[in-house]
Write a protein that holds these residues in place. Structure first.
Motif, PDB file in Angstrom:
ATOM      1  N   ILE A  34      42.025  29.881  43.977  1.00 13.34           N
ATOM      2  CA  ILE A  34      42.377  28.470  44.151  1.00 13.34           C
ATOM      3  C   ILE A  34      41.448  27.569  43.395  1.00 13.34           C
ATOM      4  O   ILE A  34      41.238  26.454  43.691  1.00 13.34           O
ATOM      5  N   GLY A  35      40.791  27.957  42.560  1.00  9.89           N
ATOM      6  CA  GLY A  35      39.758  27.085  42.208  1.00  9.89           C
ATOM      7  C   GLY A  35      39.774  26.318  41.022  1.00  9.89           C
ATOM      8  O   GLY A  35      39.382  26.731  40.248  1.00  9.89           O
ATOM      9  N   ALA A  36      39.692  25.381  40.569  1.00  7.49           N
ATOM     10  CA  ALA A  36      39.236  24.387  39.640  1.00  7.49           C
ATOM     11  C   ALA A  36      37.973  24.886  38.950  1.00  7.49           C
ATOM     12  O   ALA A  36      37.139  24.131  38.610  1.00  7.49           O
ATOM     13  N   THR A  37      37.828  26.202  38.854  1.00  5.85           N
ATOM     14  CA  THR A  37      36.591  26.752  38.310  1.00  5.85           C
ATOM     15  C   THR A  37      36.779  27.365  36.941  1.00  5.85           C
ATOM     16  O   THR A  37      35.813  27.774  36.320  1.00  5.85           O
ATOM     17  N   GLY A  38      38.028  27.432  36.434  1.00  9.63           N
ATOM     18  CA  GLY A  38      38.254  28.166  35.191  1.00  9.63           C
ATOM     19  C   GLY A  38      38.262  29.629  35.527  1.00  9.63           C
ATOM     20  O   GLY A  38      39.282  30.209  35.838  1.00  9.63           O
ATOM     21  N   GLY A  39      37.144  30.251  35.506  1.00  6.73           N
ATOM     22  CA  GLY A  39      36.865  31.504  36.171  1.00  6.73           C
ATOM     23  C   GLY A  39      37.497  32.777  35.705  1.00  6.73           C
ATOM     24  O   GLY A  39      37.320  33.778  36.351  1.00  6.73           O
ATOM     25  N   ALA A  40      38.242  32.819  34.598  1.00  8.72           N
ATOM     26  CA  ALA A  40      38.907  34.059  34.201  1.00  8.72           C
ATOM     27  C   ALA A  40      37.889  35.158  33.898  1.00  8.72           C
ATOM     28  O   ALA A  40      38.070  36.308  34.306  1.00  8.72           O
ATOM     29  N   ILE A  41      36.821  34.816  33.204  1.00  6.08           N
ATOM     30  CA  ILE A  41      35.808  35.811  32.874  1.00  6.08           C
ATOM     31  C   ILE A  41      35.058  36.234  34.134  1.00  6.08           C
ATOM     32  O   ILE A  41      34.816  37.425  34.364  1.00  6.08           O
ATOM     33  N   ALA A  42      34.696  35.272  34.972  1.00  3.37           N
ATOM     34  CA  ALA A  42      33.970  35.595  36.202  1.00  3.37           C
ATOM     35  C   ALA A  42      34.797  36.492  37.105  1.00  3.37           C
ATOM     36  O   ALA A  42      34.274  37.411  37.746  1.00  3.37           O
ATOM     37  N   LYS A  43      36.099  36.234  37.177  1.00  2.94           N
ATOM     38  CA  LYS A  43      36.983  37.083  37.983  1.00  2.94           C
ATOM     39  C   LYS A  43      36.960  38.510  37.465  1.00  2.94           C
ATOM     40  O   LYS A  43      36.876  39.473  38.234  1.00  2.94           O
ATOM     41  N   MET A  44      37.009  38.678  36.161  1.00  2.51           N
ATOM     42  CA  MET A  44      36.962  40.003  35.554  1.00  2.51           C
ATOM     43  C   MET A  44      35.658  40.717  35.894  1.00  2.51           C
ATOM     44  O   MET A  44      35.643  41.912  36.217  1.00  2.51           O
ATOM     45  N   LEU A  45      34.549  39.983  35.876  1.00  2.00           N
ATOM     46  CA  LEU A  45      33.254  40.588  36.162  1.00  2.00           C
ATOM     47  C   LEU A  45      33.130  40.986  37.629  1.00  2.00           C
ATOM     48  O   LEU A  45      32.592  42.049  37.952  1.00  2.00           O
ATOM     49  N   THR A  46      33.622  40.126  38.539  1.00  2.00           N
ATOM     50  CA  THR A  46      33.538  40.486  39.958  1.00  2.00           C
ATOM     51  C   THR A  46      34.419  41.685  40.269  1.00  2.00           C
ATOM     52  O   THR A  46      34.077  42.512  41.118  1.00  2.00           O
ATOM     53  N   ASP A  47      35.545  41.820  39.570  1.00  7.93           N
ATOM     54  CA  ASP A  47      36.389  43.002  39.757  1.00  7.93           C
ATOM     55  C   ASP A  47      35.667  44.262  39.312  1.00  7.93           C
ATOM     56  O   ASP A  47      36.029  45.370  39.723  1.00  7.93           O
ATOM     57  N   ALA A  48      34.663  44.116  38.468  1.00 10.60           N
ATOM     58  CA  ALA A  48      33.857  45.254  38.005  1.00 10.60           C
ATOM     59  C   ALA A  48      32.545  45.348  38.774  1.00 10.60           C
ATOM     60  O   ALA A  48      31.576  45.946  38.300  1.00 10.60           O
ATOM     61  N   ASP A  49      32.515  44.742  39.967  1.00 11.22           N
ATOM     62  CA  ASP A  49      31.397  44.849  40.903  1.00 11.22           C
ATOM     63  C   ASP A  49      30.157  44.051  40.534  1.00 11.22           C
ATOM     64  O   ASP A  49      29.074  44.289  41.066  1.00 11.22           O
ATOM     65  N   VAL A  50      30.285  43.076  39.638  1.00 15.34           N
ATOM     66  CA  VAL A  50      29.192  42.126  39.416  1.00 15.34           C
ATOM     67  C   VAL A  50      29.279  41.099  40.539  1.00 15.34           C
ATOM     68  O   VAL A  50      30.363  40.626  40.863  1.00 15.34           O
ATOM     69  N   ASP A  51      28.150  40.746  41.148  1.00 19.80           N
ATOM     70  CA  ASP A  51      28.217  39.814  42.276  1.00 19.80           C
ATOM     71  C   ASP A  51      28.702  38.442  41.812  1.00 19.80           C
ATOM     72  O   ASP A  51      28.541  38.068  40.648  1.00 19.80           O
ATOM     73  N   GLY A  52      29.308  37.707  42.738  1.00 23.03           N
ATOM     74  CA  GLY A  52      30.006  36.474  42.396  1.00 23.03           C
ATOM     75  C   GLY A  52      29.157  35.407  41.748  1.00 23.03           C
ATOM     76  O   GLY A  52      29.585  34.761  40.786  1.00 23.03           O
ATOM     77  N   VAL A  53      27.952  35.183  42.255  1.00 19.54           N
ATOM     78  CA  VAL A  53      27.084  34.152  41.680  1.00 19.54           C
ATOM     79  C   VAL A  53      26.675  34.543  40.263  1.00 19.54           C
ATOM     80  O   VAL A  53      26.722  33.732  39.332  1.00 19.54           O
ATOM     81  N   SER A  54      26.281  35.810  40.083  1.00 18.50           N
ATOM     82  CA  SER A  54      25.900  36.277  38.745  1.00 18.50           C
ATOM     83  C   SER A  54      27.068  36.173  37.782  1.00 18.50           C
ATOM     84  O   SER A  54      26.904  35.781  36.621  1.00 18.50           O
TER      85      SER A  54
END
Length: 271
Positions: free
Chosen positions: A207-227
């Protein structure tokens, strides 16, 4: 954690918990509207204030006014019914719990130059890290000709070949090229490549206004959300992200982190 807002069927996500959006179940209810607010006054934030919030949210901050903004800001999501709001609240809390679980098997860093990233991969393989445990993400446009245009009739593989020709993608096997709005072509190599496309496609469920496509990909690969949020910014700036999944390798995470650091890599925890 999030909290109910003054508006009927509204739910407010605290700014500090924004990365939990990347962990939402795909089936969560979708809001009908989103608005950044001051949680204390329930007033909408100005656009310039929101931009400052997102720019500074997870970095070191010393200014009292910005710290106050971080504590008071929230993203209010409004739903069609109380039932949908309640379902989202439950799903979001589960996402927060998932975000807070320790990710102790993934070492990550960003590099300023492709050459240093390539050398780091070489050192990792010498130490016995298999290619299938290594992933890299970078702005493909950084290593393509400035006015590069895909040849008609050629798909992403042609672009991947051009990138590989620059030497970087050749460091690991498997490359996916993704068009990220606001960033441009982004190359994903190695272990993360296979899941990159579905991960980026799934960002529409966040839901976010964050852009976030790259961050979503990284969290799916077990990188923590803030990082992941911080690394997304670094990738957009032209830096090269490298990660190693140490699960089942028999190599201590600390040893991998030392190799990355010694090779010029900077982690999200570095000041």
């Amino acid at each position: 954690m999030g909290e109910a807002g003054e508006i009927t069927h509204g739910y407010v996500v605290k700014a500090e918990e924004l990365p939990a959006l990347y962990y939402l179940d795909d089936a969560h209810p979708r809001p009908v509207s989103l608005e950044w607010i001051n949680r204390g006054t329930d007033q909408a934030l100005r656009r310039t204030t929101v931009e400052m919030l997102l720019r500074t949210l997870f970095g070191p901050v010393k200014t009292p006014s910005v710290k106050k903004l971080h504590r008071s800001a929230g993203l209010r999501a409004t739903f069609r019914s109380e039932r949908e709001r309640a379902r989202f609240a439950q799903t979001f809390q589960q996402a927060v719990d998932e975000m807070n679980r320790s990710r102790e098997h993934v070492a990550t860093a960003v590099f300023e130059k492709q050459e240093t990233a390539r050398k780091a991969v070489g050192k990792l393989t010498i130490e016995g890290v298999p290619e299938e445990a290594i992933s890299m993400v970078w702005r493909a446009s950084e290593y393509l000709a400035e006015k590069y245009e895909p040849i008609e009739g050629h798909g992403p593989g042609g672009i991947a070949g051009a990138v590989a020709g620059a030497g970087l993608a050749g460091a690991v096997l498997g490359v996916a090229i993704l068009a990220i709005p606001g960033v441009g072509p982004v190359a994903v190599a190695g272990a993360m490549a296979a899941q990159a496309i579905p991960s980026v496609a799934a960002v529409s469920s966040v839901i976010g206004a964050t852009g976030g496509a790259i961050a979503k990909m990284l969290t799916d690969a077990d990188v923590d959300g803030v990082s992941a949020t911080l690394y997304e910014r670094e990738i957009a700036r032209g830096r090269i992200f490298l990660s190693v999944n140490t699960e089942g390798l028999g190599i201590p995470l600390e040893k991998i982190e030392k190799i990355l650091s010694a090779g010029g890599g900077k982690s999200s925890s570095d000041d």
